[in-house]
Design a protein around this motif. Structure first.
Motif, mmCIF file in Angstrom:
data_model
loop_
_atom_site.group_PDB
_atom_site.id
_atom_site.type_symbol
_atom_site.label_atom_id
_atom_site.label_comp_id
_atom_site.label_asym_id
_atom_site.label_seq_id
_atom_site.Cartn_x
_atom_site.Cartn_y
_atom_site.Cartn_z
ATOM 1 N N ASP A 62 0.798 -1.001 -0.102
ATOM 2 C CA ASP A 62 -0.168 0.064 -0.132
ATOM 3 C C ASP A 62 0.869 1.286 0.068
ATOM 4 O O ASP A 62 0.477 2.401 -0.424
ATOM 5 N N ARG A 63 2.192 1.241 0.395
ATOM 6 C CA ARG A 63 2.967 2.329 0.270
ATOM 7 C C ARG A 63 3.865 2.426 -0.899
ATOM 8 O O ARG A 63 4.546 3.451 -1.074
ATOM 9 N N GLY A 64 3.861 1.365 -1.771
ATOM 10 C CA GLY A 64 4.710 1.593 -2.988
ATOM 11 C C GLY A 64 5.541 0.321 -3.239
ATOM 12 O O GLY A 64 5.140 -0.841 -2.781
ATOM 13 N N LEU A 65 6.387 0.385 -4.073
ATOM 14 C CA LEU A 65 7.167 -0.761 -4.627
ATOM 15 C C LEU A 65 7.957 -1.326 -3.669
ATOM 16 O O LEU A 65 8.612 -0.639 -2.799
ATOM 17 N N CYS A 66 7.726 -2.660 -3.347
ATOM 18 C CA CYS A 66 8.575 -3.165 -1.844
ATOM 19 C C CYS A 66 9.507 -4.135 -2.320
ATOM 20 O O CYS A 66 10.311 -4.727 -1.685
ATOM 21 N N VAL A 67 9.165 -4.988 -3.395
ATOM 22 C CA VAL A 67 10.236 -5.813 -3.964
ATOM 23 C C VAL A 67 10.336 -5.948 -5.402
ATOM 24 O O VAL A 67 9.348 -5.880 -6.178
ATOM 25 N N ILE A 68 11.513 -6.086 -5.862
ATOM 26 C CA ILE A 68 11.987 -6.431 -7.399
ATOM 27 C C ILE A 68 12.887 -7.527 -6.994
ATOM 28 O O ILE A 68 14.120 -7.497 -6.312
ATOM 29 N N SER A 69 12.839 -8.857 -7.323
ATOM 30 C CA SER A 69 13.882 -9.969 -7.365
ATOM 31 C C SER A 69 14.133 -10.473 -8.640
ATOM 32 O O SER A 69 13.165 -10.939 -9.265
ATOM 33 N N TYR A 70 15.307 -10.808 -8.820
ATOM 34 C CA TYR A 70 15.814 -11.799 -9.800
ATOM 35 C C TYR A 70 15.429 -13.113 -9.571
ATOM 36 O O TYR A 70 15.492 -13.964 -10.692
ATOM 37 N N GLU A 71 15.170 -13.569 -8.602
ATOM 38 C CA GLU A 71 14.533 -14.743 -8.270
ATOM 39 C C GLU A 71 13.138 -14.722 -8.483
ATOM 40 O O GLU A 71 12.409 -14.637 -7.405
ATOM 41 N N ALA A 72 12.652 -15.172 -9.699
ATOM 42 C CA ALA A 72 11.067 -15.133 -10.026
ATOM 43 C C ALA A 72 10.434 -16.291 -9.415
ATOM 44 O O ALA A 72 8.948 -16.165 -9.785
ATOM 45 N N ASP A 73 10.819 -17.334 -9.016
ATOM 46 C CA ASP A 73 9.896 -18.342 -8.545
ATOM 47 C C ASP A 73 9.317 -17.784 -7.431
ATOM 48 O O ASP A 73 9.913 -17.249 -6.223
ATOM 49 N N PRO A 74 7.784 -17.728 -7.269
ATOM 50 C CA PRO A 74 7.053 -16.946 -6.542
ATOM 51 C C PRO A 74 7.143 -17.501 -4.995
ATOM 52 O O PRO A 74 7.189 -16.874 -4.061
ATOM 53 N N ASP A 75 7.328 -18.979 -4.902
ATOM 54 C CA ASP A 75 6.919 -19.550 -3.722
ATOM 55 C C ASP A 75 7.558 -18.964 -2.474
ATOM 56 O O ASP A 75 7.199 -18.458 -1.368
ATOM 57 N N ALA A 76 9.072 -18.865 -2.564
ATOM 58 C CA ALA A 76 9.777 -18.426 -1.673
ATOM 59 C C ALA A 76 9.801 -16.767 -1.503
ATOM 60 O O ALA A 76 9.379 -16.364 -0.214
#
Lengths: 188, 155
Positions: free
Chosen positions: A42-56
């Motif tokens: 709700d406050r903005g962008l909180c993660v960008i990750s090269y590890e695209a596998d969603p589960d972890a």
């Protein structure tokens, strides 16, 4: 058993975001560096990750931001658009709110300073440490860069060693190289 | 027993969306789509208050059942569709306000009666919806019916 159609599924995911019920909405975004996992609170962008596998990622986000983490396309669209423009060479600054609530004290100061390093330029770990008020903390700055929650948008790829070597990158040195080449900060 | 950790909503939703939708299709037929969305929006609103991840299936089935009851009332506010069957099975007089009559039952009995006679669900599915054993579902249904019968005698 009657399964939920893709249409009904995305209708619910959109409604959940629209009603403001999510702690984090995320999606996987295509880029020239591979798939990126992108999350918006709700406050903005909180993660960008090269590890695209969603589960972890989803587990980690739930621990940090709250359990209501759901894949939902629309909240991620502005970030997706700006990343596309950046990779097409049409954007030099990101105009996105960034949620750094999990960064504390010095880490937060450093990330805020990092956000001021302009497109196409590089700085060193020591310089960034000095700008954040602790000139001797180059090593700590290296650790903070390594854990940057929103790489690319907060440009840790623009931070290099005092002798000009690339040193390291959480997404792998090849990606750091690609980003600096894209920005014209490297000739080869 | 140790409380079970609450999973991220994404995990919970992916695990339960198909069985919940199938449940709503059985209860409502057409129009289950809106009820599906409403069910998971209600679940999402209540999710931060959950303290134990142990009975999530029963929890979301109960929400879905409540949504289906609301939806059925909205469609036919006066004559609820389960009246006829209840009358046949138990010799109760048809009652135009059974919806309100069951309102006064304890929640578990009410859900059991409505699922059995309103929606014609078998006991194993009622058990799944209530998060109890099949025997307990049978018991809840019959004690709900007994309570209704006693009340209708008194009135």
């Amino acid at each position: 058993m009657t399964n939920v159609s893709a249409e009904l599924d995305s209708r619910f995911r959109a409604a959940a975001a629209e009603e403001g019920l999510l702690d984090v909405a995320y999606d996987v975004v295509d880029s020239p560096l591979g798939e990126l996992f992108v999350g918006i609170s709700d406050r903005g962008l909180c993660v960008i990750s090269y590890e695209a596998d969603p589960d972890a990622q989803v587990e980690r986000l739930a621990r940090g931001f709250g359990s209501r983490v759901l894949r939902s396309t629309r909240p991620v669209d502005p970030a997706r658009r700006q990343l596309d423009e950046y990779f097409e060479g049409k954007r030099k600054r990101f105009d996105l709110d960034v949620d750094l609530r999990l960064a504390r004290d010095f880490g937060r100061t450093v990330l805020e300073e990092l956000g001021r390093v302009p497109f196409g330029e590089v700085t060193t770990y020591g310089e960034l440490a000095a700008r954040a008020g602790k000139p001797r903390a180059a090593r700590a700055v290296g650790t903070i860069m390594n854990r940057n929650p929103v790489p690319i948008v907060l440009p840790c790829h623009r931070v290099v060693g005092a002798n000009g070597s690339l040193v390291g990158y959480a997404g792998g040195l090849e990606r750091k190289h690609q980003l600096l080449r894209l920005e014209g900060a490297l000739l080869a | 027993m140790e409380p079970v950790r609450i999973p991220p909503f994404e995990t919970f939703y992916e695990e339960h969306k198909d069985p919940v939708f199938a449940h709503l299709r059985r209860l409502l037929g057409q129009g289950a789509e809106d009820a599906f969305q409403e069910t998971f929006l209600r679940a999402l609103r209540a999710y931060p208050e959950l303290r134990n991840g142990r009975h999530l299936r029963a929890w979301v089935f109960t929400i879905a059942t409540r949504v289906a009851i609301d939806e059925t009332r909205r469609r036919r506010p006066m004559a609820s569709p389960w009246l006829h069957e209840l009358a046949v099975e138990d010799g109760l007089p048809p009652h135009a306000e059974l919806g309100h009559l069951t309102d006064n039952l304890p929640p578990k009995e009410r859900a059991a009666v409505v699922l059995r006679y309103g929606f014609d669900l078998p006991y194993d599915e009622i058990a799944a919806a209530l998060g109890s054993s099949e025997d307990a579902a049978r018991q809840a249904t019959s004690s709900g019916v007994r309570r209704l019968r006693e009340r209708s005698k008194r009135s």
